[in-house]
Design a protein around this motif. Structure first.
Motif, mmCIF file in Angstrom:
data_model
loop_
_atom_site.group_PDB
_atom_site.id
_atom_site.type_symbol
_atom_site.label_atom_id
_atom_site.label_comp_id
_atom_site.label_asym_id
_atom_site.label_seq_id
_atom_site.Cartn_x
_atom_site.Cartn_y
_atom_site.Cartn_z
ATOM 1 N N VAL B 143 0.796 -1.230 0.000
ATOM 2 C CA VAL B 143 0.000 0.000 0.000
ATOM 3 C C VAL B 143 0.830 1.282 0.000
ATOM 4 C CG1 VAL B 143 -0.426 -0.001 2.513
ATOM 5 C CG2 VAL B 143 -2.036 1.122 1.002
ATOM 6 N N GLU B 144 1.839 1.378 0.860
ATOM 7 C CA GLU B 144 2.619 2.625 0.931
ATOM 8 C C GLU B 144 3.263 2.931 -0.425
ATOM 9 O OE1 GLU B 144 2.886 0.243 3.261
ATOM 10 O OE2 GLU B 144 2.399 1.195 5.195
ATOM 11 N N VAL B 167 -6.565 -1.371 8.115
ATOM 12 C CA VAL B 167 -6.313 -0.930 6.735
ATOM 13 C C VAL B 167 -6.133 0.585 6.708
ATOM 14 C CG1 VAL B 167 -7.396 -0.668 4.447
ATOM 15 C CG2 VAL B 167 -7.452 -2.893 5.603
ATOM 16 N N ILE B 168 -7.018 1.289 7.431
ATOM 17 C CA ILE B 168 -6.946 2.753 7.486
ATOM 18 C C ILE B 168 -5.605 3.216 8.050
ATOM 19 C CG2 ILE B 168 -7.830 4.723 8.835
ATOM 20 C CD1 ILE B 168 -9.508 4.109 6.421
ATOM 21 N N ASP B 169 -5.124 2.552 9.101
ATOM 22 C CA ASP B 169 -3.854 2.956 9.712
ATOM 23 C C ASP B 169 -2.709 2.871 8.698
ATOM 24 O OD1 ASP B 169 -5.216 3.426 12.023
ATOM 25 O OD2 ASP B 169 -4.685 1.530 12.982
ATOM 26 N N ARG B 170 -2.742 1.840 7.874
ATOM 27 C CA ARG B 170 -1.680 1.697 6.867
ATOM 28 C C ARG B 170 -1.822 2.750 5.777
ATOM 29 N NH1 ARG B 170 0.322 -4.183 5.612
ATOM 30 N NH2 ARG B 170 1.946 -2.792 4.886
ATOM 31 N N ILE B 171 -3.079 3.020 5.386
ATOM 32 C CA ILE B 171 -3.335 4.027 4.356
ATOM 33 C C ILE B 171 -2.873 5.400 4.841
ATOM 34 C CG2 ILE B 171 -5.192 5.301 3.217
ATOM 35 C CD1 ILE B 171 -6.753 2.660 3.104
ATOM 36 N N VAL B 172 -3.233 5.729 6.072
ATOM 37 C CA VAL B 172 -2.864 7.015 6.652
ATOM 38 C C VAL B 172 -1.338 7.111 6.741
ATOM 39 C CG1 VAL B 172 -2.921 8.375 8.782
ATOM 40 C CG2 VAL B 172 -5.034 7.381 7.876
ATOM 41 N N GLY B 173 -0.705 5.987 7.075
ATOM 42 C CA GLY B 173 0.753 5.937 7.179
ATOM 43 C C GLY B 173 1.474 6.298 5.883
ATOM 44 N N SER B 174 0.807 6.131 4.764
ATOM 45 C CA SER B 174 1.432 6.465 3.476
ATOM 46 C C SER B 174 1.653 7.972 3.350
ATOM 47 C CB SER B 174 0.549 5.989 2.313
ATOM 48 O OG SER B 174 -0.597 6.827 2.199
ATOM 49 N N GLY B 175 0.872 8.752 4.097
ATOM 50 C CA GLY B 175 1.062 10.202 4.105
ATOM 51 C C GLY B 175 0.502 10.941 2.894
ATOM 52 N N LEU B 188 -14.244 5.275 11.939
ATOM 53 C CA LEU B 188 -12.799 5.171 11.821
ATOM 54 C C LEU B 188 -12.125 6.277 12.605
ATOM 55 C CD1 LEU B 188 -12.776 4.632 7.975
ATOM 56 C CD2 LEU B 188 -12.487 2.876 9.731
ATOM 57 N N THR B 189 -10.979 5.948 13.172
ATOM 58 C CA THR B 189 -10.163 6.956 13.833
ATOM 59 C C THR B 189 -9.076 7.390 12.853
ATOM 60 O OG1 THR B 189 -10.599 5.825 15.901
ATOM 61 C CG2 THR B 189 -8.805 7.423 15.903
ATOM 62 N N VAL B 190 -9.089 8.667 12.480
ATOM 63 C CA VAL B 190 -8.088 9.187 11.536
ATOM 64 C C VAL B 190 -7.593 10.544 12.029
ATOM 65 C CG1 VAL B 190 -9.101 8.060 9.491
ATOM 66 C CG2 VAL B 190 -9.823 10.367 10.119
ATOM 67 N N PRO B 191 -6.411 10.965 11.550
ATOM 68 C CA PRO B 191 -5.927 12.302 11.918
ATOM 69 C C PRO B 191 -6.936 13.361 11.460
ATOM 70 C CG PRO B 191 -4.215 11.037 10.800
ATOM 71 C CD PRO B 191 -5.469 10.251 10.683
ATOM 72 N N LYS B 192 -6.958 14.479 12.179
ATOM 73 C CA LYS B 192 -7.981 15.495 11.945
ATOM 74 C C LYS B 192 -7.948 16.118 10.545
ATOM 75 C CE LYS B 192 -8.839 17.140 16.683
ATOM 76 N NZ LYS B 192 -9.515 15.873 16.991
ATOM 77 N N ASP B 193 -6.786 16.086 9.883
ATOM 78 C CA ASP B 193 -6.715 16.749 8.577
ATOM 79 C C ASP B 193 -7.185 15.851 7.428
ATOM 80 O OD1 ASP B 193 -4.544 15.109 9.004
ATOM 81 O OD2 ASP B 193 -3.216 16.270 7.712
ATOM 82 N N ILE B 194 -7.620 14.628 7.738
ATOM 83 C CA ILE B 194 -8.156 13.753 6.696
ATOM 84 C C ILE B 194 -9.682 13.763 6.768
ATOM 85 C CG2 ILE B 194 -8.310 11.340 5.919
ATOM 86 C CD1 ILE B 194 -5.411 11.001 6.714
#
Lengths: 223, 223
Positions: B143-144, B167-175, B188-194
């Motif tokens: 994914v990254e 899956v979301i954690d890995r997607i978010v990790g791609s930046g 889902l828990t995601v950073p606020k800017d997404i």
């Protein structure tokens, strides 16, 4: 969803559903005992005041300074939402056995929540008379008879946009449908006493793109 | 959709999308010349004052007592929403090639609106390496690399609820991801800017059932 005045608004019920999904995980997976409105708000992107207001709407259940018992709150909220038994009271028909329709017939969460599709319709004579996931496929011409005989109250629309309104007119003509979940990317015209919930997937993506574009490229609204 | 303060709110954009869908039909199919805010409101279940407010938000275009030119209004609003060209700027990846994922890969409205899914992921080694609707299926471990190489900015999540967060954690990790369209019935828990847009199909049906039950059987909230 368009609706007339009732006791609780649509946004409140939407949040109640989200609280339940979140508490389900806390209760069964994370085995948490207590949770605060601040934590719930943080996890779901809501203000703690909003969370407290929503949760007090259906009776006082939290303790000031202590928070909510995860177990008590979860089962309390689940009691407000339709349970699988309630869901089974409302029979559902699906229109349009394309890829999306097929996906919904096999949708894991439906069976888990007691949501059962009892009748399936298509206009394609190649499909009619066959069985899909245990459901017989009726021709759209049989719609009035089947909906009345099975006392169907909810219709899921997965037909192409261009055909949606004419399918809706026939469904409404049956006189038994009370709610419609519409996946066709059109606004349907229905009598005021029928509830419509639109799931316009491409509109949702366009909305995301709109806001990402706005964030990335600044104010694009000088049209 | 959770989001920070920007110029236009999510509900406004949702209504703009609905106006466009409606005007598209008026313009191309019904060949109407002029429409009033009252008629638009009636068709879409909105107050005329709301319609006028929304439409004036992006500049004055109607004439008092005459109404709006359907052509002018339609193209004006289409200019506000992302056009197919804009949509192509934002590359999309889809996660989970189950029935729903497959249905979306073949979704007619996506291609019509310029929405193109450039990469597809699954964790099932039986599916990985194959091609579906012209798209190569990557393993989730890639994914990254793939998201960065293709500069994907939007992810569509069609994996089961239990797998969605990992899956979301890995997607978010791609930046590189800026927005998520989530079909998994979990928050889902995601950073606020997404930006996250949830399409919880069973929750939507439960909401319909809730309100139909309320209408049919009266106040069920004495829990």
């Amino acid at each position: 969803m368009k609706r007339k005045k009732t006791q609780v608004g649509v946004p409140t019920i939407e949040r109640i559903v989200r609280y339940c999904r979140y508490l389900e995980r806390l209760y069964y997976v994370e085995k948490r005992d207590v949770i605060s409105s601040a934590e719930i708000g943080e996890a779901l992107g809501l203000k703690p005041t909003q969370v407290r207001k929503d949760l007090s709407y259906f009776g006082e259940i939290g303790k000031r300074g202590v928070g909510y018992s995860v177990e008590e709150l979860y089962f309390h909220l689940m009691g407000i939402l339709p349970c699988p038994k309630d869901c089974r009271l409302f029979k559902i028909a699906l229109f349009g056995v394309g890829r999306l329709g097929k996906a919904l017939l096999d949708y894991e969460m439906f069976s888990k929540r007691g949501i059962d599709i009892v009748a399936v319709f298509d206009k394609n004579r190649q499909k009619v008379g066959k069985t899909i996931n245990g459901r017989y496929i009726y021709h759209i011409d049989e719609v009035e008879t089947v909906l009345r005989a099975q006392n169907v109250s909810i219709a899921i629309i997965c037909v192409p946009a261009a055909e949606a309104q004419s399918v809706i007119d026939r469904i409404v003509g049956s006189g038994v449908i009370k709610g419609i979940l519409n996946f066709a990317p059109v606004d349907l015209t229905v009598p005021k006493d029928i509830l419509v919930s639109n799931m316009d997937i491409s509109a949702e993506l366009e909305k995301l793109i709109y806001f990402i574009r706005e964030k990335e490229y600044g104010q694009p609204l000088s049209v």
